[in-house]
Design an enzyme around this catalytic site. Structure first.
Site, short mmCIF file in Angstrom:
data_model
loop_
_atom_site.label_atom_id
_atom_site.label_comp_id
_atom_site.label_asym_id
_atom_site.label_seq_id
_atom_site.Cartn_x
_atom_site.Cartn_y
_atom_site.Cartn_z
NE ARG A 155 -12.58 -16.22 10.75
CZ ARG A 155 -13.67 -16.69 11.36
NH1 ARG A 155 -14.75 -16.97 10.62
NH2 ARG A 155 -13.69 -16.89 12.66
CE LYS A 179 -10.07 -18.81 11.29
NZ LYS A 179 -9.16 -18.40 12.38
CG HIS A 251 -7.91 -9.23 9.42
ND1 HIS A 251 -8.78 -10.30 9.33
CD2 HIS A 251 -7.45 -9.23 10.71
CE1 HIS A 251 -8.83 -10.93 10.49
NE2 HIS A 251 -8.04 -10.29 11.35
NE ARG A 254 -12.68 -11.31 11.21
CZ ARG A 254 -13.69 -12.12 11.54
NH1 ARG A 254 -14.82 -12.04 10.87
NH2 ARG A 254 -13.57 -12.99 12.51
CG HIS A 277 -14.48 -14.23 17.13
ND1 HIS A 277 -14.35 -12.95 17.62
CD2 HIS A 277 -13.69 -14.28 16.03
CE1 HIS A 277 -13.53 -12.26 16.85
NE2 HIS A 277 -13.12 -13.05 15.88
CE1 TYR A 286 -11.90 -6.07 16.50
CE2 TYR A 286 -12.90 -8.09 17.30
CZ TYR A 286 -12.18 -7.42 16.35
OH TYR A 286 -11.73 -8.07 15.23
#
Length: 306
Positions: A155, A179, A251, A254, A277, A286
């Site tokens: 990210r 995160k 992004h 990414r 994730h 994806y």
């Protein structure tokens, strides 16, 4: 109950107990303060709001043209907020419990072709070797950012916020804090390691670099490189490389990282781990990109296609 006080208590809990990042906390604050402002206009305080108040808030967002994704995000913040009040014994119910999240179409991520990414990286490297380029450190920084981003799929907030020490311990891997303060190891490609080495050599020669804790420090102020600055430099580079700037962003790179890995046979679980994730359903978007491209290929080239 006062809305301002309960919102502050909620944010404190999210930070202390769940390790929410600053950007996440800022987003919660904006969403909850917007909801509090709306409920006050209806004669109610947000902590005491009823289901009808929250439903009216969602209806107002629809009337104002908010996207379903924005509505769902704000409702999610409210759900977390009221669950906090319930767990603290400040409410006996959750007014969001009977509300459905706005239905949203799952949009496919924008991606770049391998050829376009190659042109972008080649141009970035070329500018680090061009004698006409005056700011060599800035050129090296941009090249290293791009090589690292495309090699790891980080990210953008993770990338620009890397501490200087992570690139010195082991050049083959980077330890990334994602995160919720979750850490993961991501491998660096040979090209990314080479770019990183060239960049660090010049960065370390800069006066005052010893005391700077950031791998990619801002040149004009304290702190690390801002995401917006990186995005601007990326768009400018794309224009010089002859790549469309309409959809280019950190992004998108990414997304390109993940899509290109899957196109070349990578395992979905491995891509999930690399992207950081928590849920594989997020990574599965994806596979839909690949399905769309295969469908388009058959539609355009199969002899029996209409």
């Amino acid at each position: 109950m006062r809305a301002a006080t309960t919102i502050e208590n909620f944010l404190e809990m999210m930070s202390a107990e769940r390790g929410a990042a600053e950007n996440t906390l800022a987003s919660y604050r904006r969403d909850l303060e917007a909801a509090a402002e709306f409920t006050v206009a209806r004669g109610a305080s947000l902590p005491d709001a009823a289901s009808d108040d929250i439903r009216a808030y969602l209806d107002e967002m629809t009337r104002l043209g908010f996207a379903a994704t924005s509505q769902a995000r704000r409702l999610s913040a409210l759900r977390q907020f009221f669950r906090f009040l319930y767990s603290e014994g400040l409410r006996q119910d959750d007014p969001t419990g009977i509300l459905d999240a706005p239905k949203k179409e799952r949009s496919l991520p924008k991606i770049m072709s391998e050829e376009a990414v190659g042109r972008l990286l080649d141009r970035a490297k070329l500018e680090t070797e061009d004698p006409a380029v005056i700011d060599k450190l800035r050129a090296l920084r941009l090249h290293t950012l791009l090589e690292t981003l495309y090699a790891t799929g980080m990210r953008v907030s993770e990338l620009v916020g890397l501490p200087a020490g992570v690139a010195r311990s082991d050049h083959r891997f980077l330890l990334v804090r994602g995160k919720g303060s979750k850490e993961r190891m991501v491998p660096l490609s040979a090209k990314a390691r080479e770019a990183m080495s060239r960049y660090l050599t010049l960065r370390d020669a800069e006066p005052g670099s010893d005391g700077n804790p950031w791998l990619f420090p801002a040149f004009s102020e304290s702190g690390h490189l801002a995401r917006q600055v990186f995005a601007r430099e990326l768009k400018a580079l794309a224009a010089r490389a002859g790549v469309s700037t309409a959809t280019i962003s950190p992004h998108v790179l990414r997304h390109a990282f993940a899509s290109h890995l899957l196109q070349n046979g990578a395992d979905l679980r491995a891509v999930q781990q690399l992207l950081g994730h928590s849920d594989i359903s997020t990574t599965q978007i994806y596979t839909h990109v690949l399905e769309e491209r295969l469908h388009q290929l058959v539609s355009e080239h199969h002899p029996l296609a209409d």
